[in-house]
Motif scaffolding. Sequence first.
Motif, PDB file in Angstrom:
ATOM      1  N   ASN A  73      74.051  53.252  90.829  1.00  0.00           N
ATOM      2  CA  ASN A  73      72.778  52.522  90.730  1.00  0.00           C
ATOM      3  C   ASN A  73      71.621  53.524  90.797  1.00  0.00           C
ATOM      4  N   LEU A  74      70.706  53.394  89.876  1.00  0.00           N
ATOM      5  CA  LEU A  74      69.608  54.383  89.798  1.00  0.00           C
ATOM      6  C   LEU A  74      68.744  54.405  91.052  1.00  0.00           C
ATOM      7  N   ALA A  75      68.685  53.297  91.779  1.00  0.00           N
ATOM      8  CA  ALA A  75      67.919  53.295  93.037  1.00  0.00           C
ATOM      9  C   ALA A  75      68.617  54.193  94.055  1.00  0.00           C
ATOM     10  N   VAL A 102      69.084  43.210  82.408  1.00  0.00           N
ATOM     11  CA  VAL A 102      69.884  44.436  82.526  1.00  0.00           C
ATOM     12  C   VAL A 102      70.323  44.903  81.132  1.00  0.00           C
ATOM     13  N   ALA A 103      70.230  46.222  80.909  1.00  0.00           N
ATOM     14  CA  ALA A 103      70.623  46.818  79.623  1.00  0.00           C
ATOM     15  C   ALA A 103      69.951  46.097  78.456  1.00  0.00           C
ATOM     16  N   GLY A 104      68.699  45.731  78.650  1.00  0.00           N
ATOM     17  CA  GLY A 104      67.965  44.977  77.629  1.00  0.00           C
ATOM     18  C   GLY A 104      66.933  45.800  76.886  1.00  0.00           C
ATOM     19  N   GLY A 105      66.879  47.102  77.133  1.00  0.00           N
ATOM     20  CA  GLY A 105      65.850  47.924  76.499  1.00  0.00           C
ATOM     21  C   GLY A 105      64.499  47.768  77.171  1.00  0.00           C
ATOM     22  N   MET A 106      64.505  47.275  78.405  1.00  0.00           N
ATOM     23  CA  MET A 106      63.243  47.061  79.128  1.00  0.00           C
ATOM     24  C   MET A 106      63.143  47.935  80.373  1.00  0.00           C
ATOM     25  N   ALA A 107      64.029  48.912  80.458  1.00  0.00           N
ATOM     26  CA  ALA A 107      63.974  49.954  81.494  1.00  0.00           C
ATOM     27  C   ALA A 107      64.125  49.427  82.920  1.00  0.00           C
ATOM     28  N   GLY A 108      64.973  48.419  83.092  1.00  0.00           N
ATOM     29  CA  GLY A 108      65.165  47.833  84.420  1.00  0.00           C
ATOM     30  C   GLY A 108      65.670  48.829  85.449  1.00  0.00           C
ATOM     31  N   GLY A 109      66.680  49.598  85.098  1.00  0.00           N
ATOM     32  CA  GLY A 109      67.224  50.580  86.037  1.00  0.00           C
ATOM     33  C   GLY A 109      66.194  51.662  86.355  1.00  0.00           C
ATOM     34  N   SER A 110      65.494  52.114  85.324  1.00  0.00           N
ATOM     35  CA  SER A 110      64.450  53.133  85.517  1.00  0.00           C
ATOM     36  C   SER A 110      63.348  52.585  86.421  1.00  0.00           C
ATOM     37  N   ALA A 111      63.022  51.318  86.247  1.00  0.00           N
ATOM     38  CA  ALA A 111      61.985  50.688  87.078  1.00  0.00           C
ATOM     39  C   ALA A 111      62.398  50.724  88.548  1.00  0.00           C
ATOM     40  N   ASP A 112      63.660  50.408  88.817  1.00  0.00           N
ATOM     41  CA  ASP A 112      64.135  50.392  90.211  1.00  0.00           C
ATOM     42  C   ASP A 112      64.130  51.799  90.810  1.00  0.00           C
ATOM     43  N   ALA A 113      64.435  52.793  89.978  1.00  0.00           N
ATOM     44  CA  ALA A 113      64.393  54.179  90.461  1.00  0.00           C
ATOM     45  C   ALA A 113      62.960  54.555  90.835  1.00  0.00           C
ATOM     46  N   SER A 142      64.522  59.447  81.442  1.00  0.00           N
ATOM     47  CA  SER A 142      63.323  59.642  80.610  1.00  0.00           C
ATOM     48  C   SER A 142      62.261  58.563  80.810  1.00  0.00           C
ATOM     49  N   ASP A 143      62.691  57.337  81.125  1.00  0.00           N
ATOM     50  CA  ASP A 143      61.717  56.240  81.248  1.00  0.00           C
ATOM     51  C   ASP A 143      61.124  56.123  82.655  1.00  0.00           C
ATOM     52  N   VAL A 144      61.698  56.855  83.618  1.00  0.00           N
ATOM     53  CA  VAL A 144      61.292  56.643  85.016  1.00  0.00           C
ATOM     54  C   VAL A 144      59.825  57.043  85.274  1.00  0.00           C
TER      55      VAL A 144
HETATM   56  P1  ATP Z   1      66.193  51.617  78.802  1.00  0.00           P
HETATM   57  O1  ATP Z   1      65.213  50.675  78.219  1.00  0.00           O
HETATM   58  O2  ATP Z   1      65.577  52.619  79.770  1.00  0.00           O
HETATM   59  O3  ATP Z   1      67.138  52.227  77.828  1.00  0.00           O
HETATM   60  P2  ATP Z   1      67.795  49.400  79.596  1.00  0.00           P
HETATM   61  O4  ATP Z   1      66.808  48.353  79.940  1.00  0.00           O
HETATM   62  O5  ATP Z   1      68.435  49.314  78.243  1.00  0.00           O
HETATM   63  O6  ATP Z   1      67.110  50.807  79.797  1.00  0.00           O
HETATM   64  P3  ATP Z   1      68.955  49.162  82.197  1.00  0.00           P
HETATM   65  O7  ATP Z   1      68.601  47.766  82.566  1.00  0.00           O
HETATM   66  O8  ATP Z   1      68.236  50.244  82.872  1.00  0.00           O
HETATM   67  O9  ATP Z   1      68.919  49.404  80.629  1.00  0.00           O
HETATM   68  O10 ATP Z   1      70.526  49.265  82.402  1.00  0.00           O
HETATM   69  C1  ATP Z   1      71.339  50.222  81.739  1.00  0.00           C
HETATM   70  C2  ATP Z   1      72.582  50.450  82.602  1.00  0.00           C
HETATM   71  O11 ATP Z   1      72.177  51.167  83.767  1.00  0.00           O
HETATM   72  C3  ATP Z   1      73.213  49.174  83.109  1.00  0.00           C
HETATM   73  O12 ATP Z   1      74.194  48.723  82.239  1.00  0.00           O
HETATM   74  C4  ATP Z   1      73.772  49.575  84.466  1.00  0.00           C
HETATM   75  O13 ATP Z   1      75.122  49.927  84.361  1.00  0.00           O
HETATM   76  C5  ATP Z   1      73.025  50.815  84.862  1.00  0.00           C
HETATM   77  N1  ATP Z   1      72.137  50.685  86.062  1.00  0.00           N
HETATM   78  C6  ATP Z   1      72.036  51.576  87.042  1.00  0.00           C
HETATM   79  N2  ATP Z   1      71.141  51.184  87.969  1.00  0.00           N
HETATM   80  C7  ATP Z   1      70.646  50.009  87.569  1.00  0.00           C
HETATM   81  C8  ATP Z   1      69.678  49.121  88.124  1.00  0.00           C
HETATM   82  N3  ATP Z   1      69.059  49.360  89.275  1.00  0.00           N
HETATM   83  N4  ATP Z   1      69.380  48.023  87.410  1.00  0.00           N
HETATM   84  C9  ATP Z   1      70.002  47.790  86.219  1.00  0.00           C
HETATM   85  N5  ATP Z   1      70.936  48.575  85.684  1.00  0.00           N
HETATM   86  C10 ATP Z   1      71.264  49.689  86.337  1.00  0.00           C
END
Ligand code: ATP
Length: 304
Positions: A73-75, A102-113, A142-144
């Motif tokens: 998890n990026l956090a 999640v994994a929607g191209g909206m940088a959810g993981g980067s946001a949490d980091a 890159s998006d963090v």
């Molecule tokens: P980006 O737009 O930066 O390419 P994204 O929106 O496509 O990102 P994320 O939601 O960041 O993608 O999730 C990509 C993958 O990162 C997930 O499938 C998951 O396995 C992993 N991940 C790690 N930490 C997190 C987190 N805190 N929230 C969501 N996904 C996370």
Amino acid sequence: MPVKSVTVRVPAKVNLQLSVGPREADGFHNVVTVFQAISIYDDVKVTLSEPKSGVSISITGDQTHGVPTDDSNLAIKATALLAKEYDLEIDAHIEIKKSIPVAGGMAGGSADAAATIIAIDYLYSLGMNREEMSEIAAKLGSDVPFMLNGGTAIGTGHGDQLTSALSRGTYHWVLALSSVGLSTPAVYAECDRLRSESEISQPQTNELLMQALLAADPKSVGKNLVNDLQAAACSLRPALRLVLDVGQEYGALGALVSGSGPTVAFLVSDEEAALDLAVALTASGVVGSVARAYGPVAGAKVLT
Ligand code: ATP
């Protein structure tokens, strides 16, 4: 008494421009991207715990599926990097209330980091300045760095070297969400495959888009949205073409796959148009779910 807990609210992003250069020797691509932070948020609450208890995590909210609860998890990665760089013993529980798909191209993981960097700085009184936070952020992805800043910004290099974009006005978005994400590396690989016969030049800022943002002209912004990853995302997920068509048929000013997808973002003229399009998309049956948002909004910040 020292503060034991803090909540940081962090937005999602859409890319108004994502221009992708050729694959470099290191496997990465130089990009020119224009980010806009939008009003869909994760809340990251970090609470200090007993010494030697380490870092734990729990995920709540309406977008929990597919979010790892282990060290990937990026956090958690953010806490590990901060512990190393600042020589800290971090003992904390992280609770992420997730609304960013999640994994929607909206940088959810980067946001949490990004939110975690701010929370740890606050709880451990590190006194980090923006530059120090951005340096740590860029090491995590890159998006963090953009998720720390928010607003509207141009990202170059891997998207992590930011300059503020001169943007005026508020933009209204309708987002068509998919229940299954797309992997960013897979979309880049497909982009390389589709372009393997073409000569690809280094990406440039789209001046027409920048002028439209400066003029607060959503019609012109809509016409000048660009995403070089869109063809690849549609190739891996052909149903996205239908979603793009439906939105445009119902009067969106512009539409594009956000980042590496599969979220499709539609720009509309105002809140009323957003509601109309959201209803039309839902009724069409071609999208998983629909969300509405506006931007730009501020980046990650402590909730008081
Ligand atoms: P980006 O737009 O930066 O390419 P994204 O929106 O496509 O990102 P994320 O939601 O960041 O993608 O999730 C990509 C993958 O990162 C997930 O499938 C998951 O396995 C992993 N991940 C790690 N930490 C997190 C987190 N805190 N929230 C969501 N996904 C996370």
